[in-house]
Design an enzyme around this catalytic site. Structure first.
Site, PDB file in Angstrom:
ATOM      1  N   TYR A  57       0.582  -9.300  -2.964  1.00 36.19           N
ATOM      2  CA  TYR A  57      -0.350  -9.495  -4.083  1.00 36.19           C
ATOM      3  C   TYR A  57       0.424  -9.398  -5.392  1.00 36.19           C
ATOM      4  O   TYR A  57       1.346  -8.591  -5.517  1.00 36.19           O
ATOM      5  CB  TYR A  57      -1.460  -8.439  -4.051  1.00 36.19           C
ATOM      6  CG  TYR A  57      -2.504  -8.670  -2.964  1.00 36.19           C
ATOM      7  CD1 TYR A  57      -3.696  -9.328  -3.249  1.00 36.19           C
ATOM      8  CD2 TYR A  57      -2.296  -8.231  -1.662  1.00 36.19           C
ATOM      9  CE1 TYR A  57      -4.655  -9.542  -2.274  1.00 36.19           C
ATOM     10  CE2 TYR A  57      -3.253  -8.437  -0.670  1.00 36.19           C
ATOM     11  CZ  TYR A  57      -4.443  -9.094  -0.983  1.00 36.19           C
ATOM     12  OH  TYR A  57      -5.389  -9.295  -0.011  1.00 36.19           O
ATOM     13  N   GLU A  58       0.012 -10.215  -6.373  1.00 36.25           N
ATOM     14  CA  GLU A  58       0.800 -10.312  -7.605  1.00 36.25           C
ATOM     15  C   GLU A  58       0.780  -9.038  -8.449  1.00 36.25           C
ATOM     16  O   GLU A  58       1.580  -8.880  -9.350  1.00 36.25           O
ATOM     17  CB  GLU A  58       0.335 -11.502  -8.446  1.00 36.25           C
ATOM     18  CG  GLU A  58      -1.049 -11.337  -9.034  1.00 36.25           C
ATOM     19  CD  GLU A  58      -1.583 -12.635  -9.641  1.00 36.25           C
ATOM     20  OE1 GLU A  58      -0.968 -13.691  -9.430  1.00 36.25           O
ATOM     21  OE2 GLU A  58      -2.610 -12.577 -10.311  1.00 36.25           O
ATOM     22  N   SER A  59      -0.133  -8.136  -8.142  1.00 35.16           N
ATOM     23  CA  SER A  59      -0.152  -6.864  -8.868  1.00 35.16           C
ATOM     24  C   SER A  59       1.052  -6.009  -8.510  1.00 35.16           C
ATOM     25  O   SER A  59       1.305  -4.995  -9.159  1.00 35.16           O
ATOM     26  CB  SER A  59      -1.440  -6.112  -8.548  1.00 35.16           C
ATOM     27  OG  SER A  59      -1.586  -6.002  -7.146  1.00 35.16           O
TER      28      SER A  59
END
Lengths: 258, 281
Positions: A57-59
């Site tokens: 996930y890009e977080s």
């Protein structure tokens, strides 16, 4: 959302879409997951046929294993269950950009016949848009650098257009060979999974064509929901209806997120 | 040039009102960072309360925190890469500003996440620009003049160049600081370190100020001499979350959709939840 009855199982077209998208992922693949429909599908895949699917996930989480659907891209459960938590620059520079991710799993507000994605503005005038959408997020570089891209999106004349109003993320540009010319290293969208069926690029032109119909859906219905003259693959096939295990997994994940 | 801290200076522990009052000025470029986790909401509302104007707001994901600042008329420009209410939908105050110029026109400078992250990295590294594989074939460079092509001097490859971000002030929220002003963050750390190091001045709000920072796995520590001011603001990230302290208030994000949707309901919210709190902190 039409409900379909198939050998006693009742399911919605949205459920069929999520399950068809989940099936597209293989065990062990490294998958960059967008929030919403892609995240739902990826988590169904991990809990059914692909337990070793790596969710990124890009977080800043590598290998998240949530037991419910995350409410946002940075839901605490993604960090708590991850193999590694990293900074946002690291996600993009060290993990995405060099081509370490197999599949980029994206949604779209608007998609065109070459699989280009618009999530920026609806309308021709960027300065005075009809509708201002959220914007690019991580999608342009996900679409550029993952080995391939799967798009999961509900199909309608509004969302499936001849040309997107704004190219936020490049699919196959204006046709075959464009990605190479632009220096984009991944293969781009190889699958578009909708609530009606599955589209794949024509190997000769890169134009998306209908290659699979979900149960109970007819070709004419899909053409009606498409804003360009949709071609149909000579090898058109039928999606298998969801199994009881797939449906119960999807519903349990959704239930746990409430 | 970049760091406000003179030789030997360390972070000062101040109140939130004092920190915002001293560090955020009309017309400043201000970055509030926190990628879904540790979003400095209390600081954002303090900027509204102190009626700052003409700010250039910078943030990768302008979510509720910037919907509030934009709706309150604090901003003249937004530099960003994704503007929405995560998991819910649109930011209505942001849309109203872009589509209708209400309450004041909002200029936008739009990037991708990779571009924004690299702009902060360049800013933190003391470089004028960053290089990345990005934007190629998209319509973004046609509308955003801070995206240029560059030729690699070694390989001849075409790449994207984006200029460094050096905000006048960056504001982040963290779990803890000690009394010397050393800041400790853990969980998703987003782009907070880069935002602080890229800025001329910085304000870190924290859940608590403690005598000693007990180590936490995966922690990030910003030494006191890299931070300008620290303010203790318990619950300062609400409705986002602070790992180890409280969970994300998902219901609030849903509720914001109806508060932010109409100008009237937003004005009511400003009056009741922001301006009546004047001096309370």
């Amino acid at each position: 959302m039409t409900a379909t009855t198939d050998a006693e199982l009742t399911y919605t077209s949205d459920e069929m879409m999520s399950i068809a998208a989940a099936r597209a992922l293989s065990n062990g693949q490294r998958c960059f997951v967008g929030i919403g429909l892609p995240s739902t599908a990826a988590n169904v895949a991990r809990r059914t046929h692909a337990p070793d699917l790596v969710l990124v996930y890009e977080s800043g989480t590598l290998g998240s294993k949530p037991d419910r659907l995350p409410a946002s891209i940075g839901d605490g459960i993604l960090a708590e269950t991850a193999d590694a938590v990293i900074s946002v620059p690291e996600v993009f520079n060290y993990w995405l950009q060099p081509g370490r991710i197999d599949v980029g799993f994206l949604g779209a507000a608007q998609l065109d016949k070459f699989g280009n994605i618009n999530t920026t503005v609806i309308g021709d005038d960027y300065a005075n848009p009809k509708v201002r959408l959220p914007g690019a997020g991580g999608a342009p570089e996900i679409a550029a650098s993952c080995h391939e891209v799967y798009v999961v999106v509900r199909q309608s004349r509004r969302s499936f257009v001849d040309r997107v109003d704004f190219v936020t993320s490049v699919g196959h540009g204006s046709g075959k060979g464009d990605r190479e010319r632009l220096g984009l290293r991944g293969a781009g969208p190889t699958l578009v999974i909708t609530d009606l069926g599955i589209l794949r690029p024509d190997p000769d032109t890169s134009e998306l064509m209908l290659s699979q119909l979900h149960p109970g859906v007819e070709v004419e219905q899909v053409r009606e929901a498409t804003g360009w003259d949709l071609k149909v693959s000579p090898e058109l096939s039928r999606t298998d209806a969801p199994t009881e295990a797939e449906l119960s997994t999807l519903r349990a994940l959704k239930e746990a997120s409430k | 040039m970049r760091n406000a801290n003179e030789v030997g200076n360390v972070a000062e522990i101040v109140s939130l009102a004092e920190g915002v009052g001293r560090l955020v000025h009309d017309g400043d470029m201000v970055a509030l960072e926190g990628f879904t986790h540790l979003i400095p909401h209390a600081a954002g509302q303090e900027i509204i309360r102190q009626r700052r104007r003409d700010l250039t707001l910078v943030r990768m994901t302008p979510d509720i925190v910037y919907d509030q600042l934009i709706g309150a008329g604090c901003a003249r420009k937004l530099i960003f890469s994704w503007g929405g209410n995560p998991g819910v939908g649109s930011l209505h105050r942001f849309r109203d500003a872009v589509q209708n110029g209400h309450p004041v026109p909002l200029e936008i400078e739009e990037h991708s996440h990779a571009g924004m992250a690299n702009r902060y990295v360049a800013g933190a590294s003391g470089l004028p620009f960053a290089v990345l594989r990005g934007y190629s074939g998209t319509d973004l460079p046609r509308h955003t003049d801070t995206i240029k092509q560059i030729t690699c001097p070694f390989t001849g490859e075409q790449l994207a160049a984006v200029p460094a971000l050096n905000p006048d002030v960056s504001i982040i929220h963290a779990q803890r600081a000690d009394r010397a002003g050393n800041v400790q963050i853990w969980g998703l750390v987003g782009v907070q370190k880069e935002a602080v190091l890229a800025a001329r001045r910085s304000l870190v709000t924290v859940e608590e100020v403690v005598d000693e920072l007990e180590p936490v796995p995966g922690q990030l520590v910003l030494p006191s001499w890299a931070v300008t001011c620290v303010a203790e603001v318990p619950h300062g990230a609400h409705p986002s979350y602070a790992q180890g302290y409280y969970e994300r208030d998902n219901a609030y994000y849903e509720k914001w959709d109806s508060i932010g949707r109409k100008r009237d309901s937003f004005e009511d919210w400003l009056r009741e939840k922001v301006f009546t709190m004047e001096g309370a902190k």
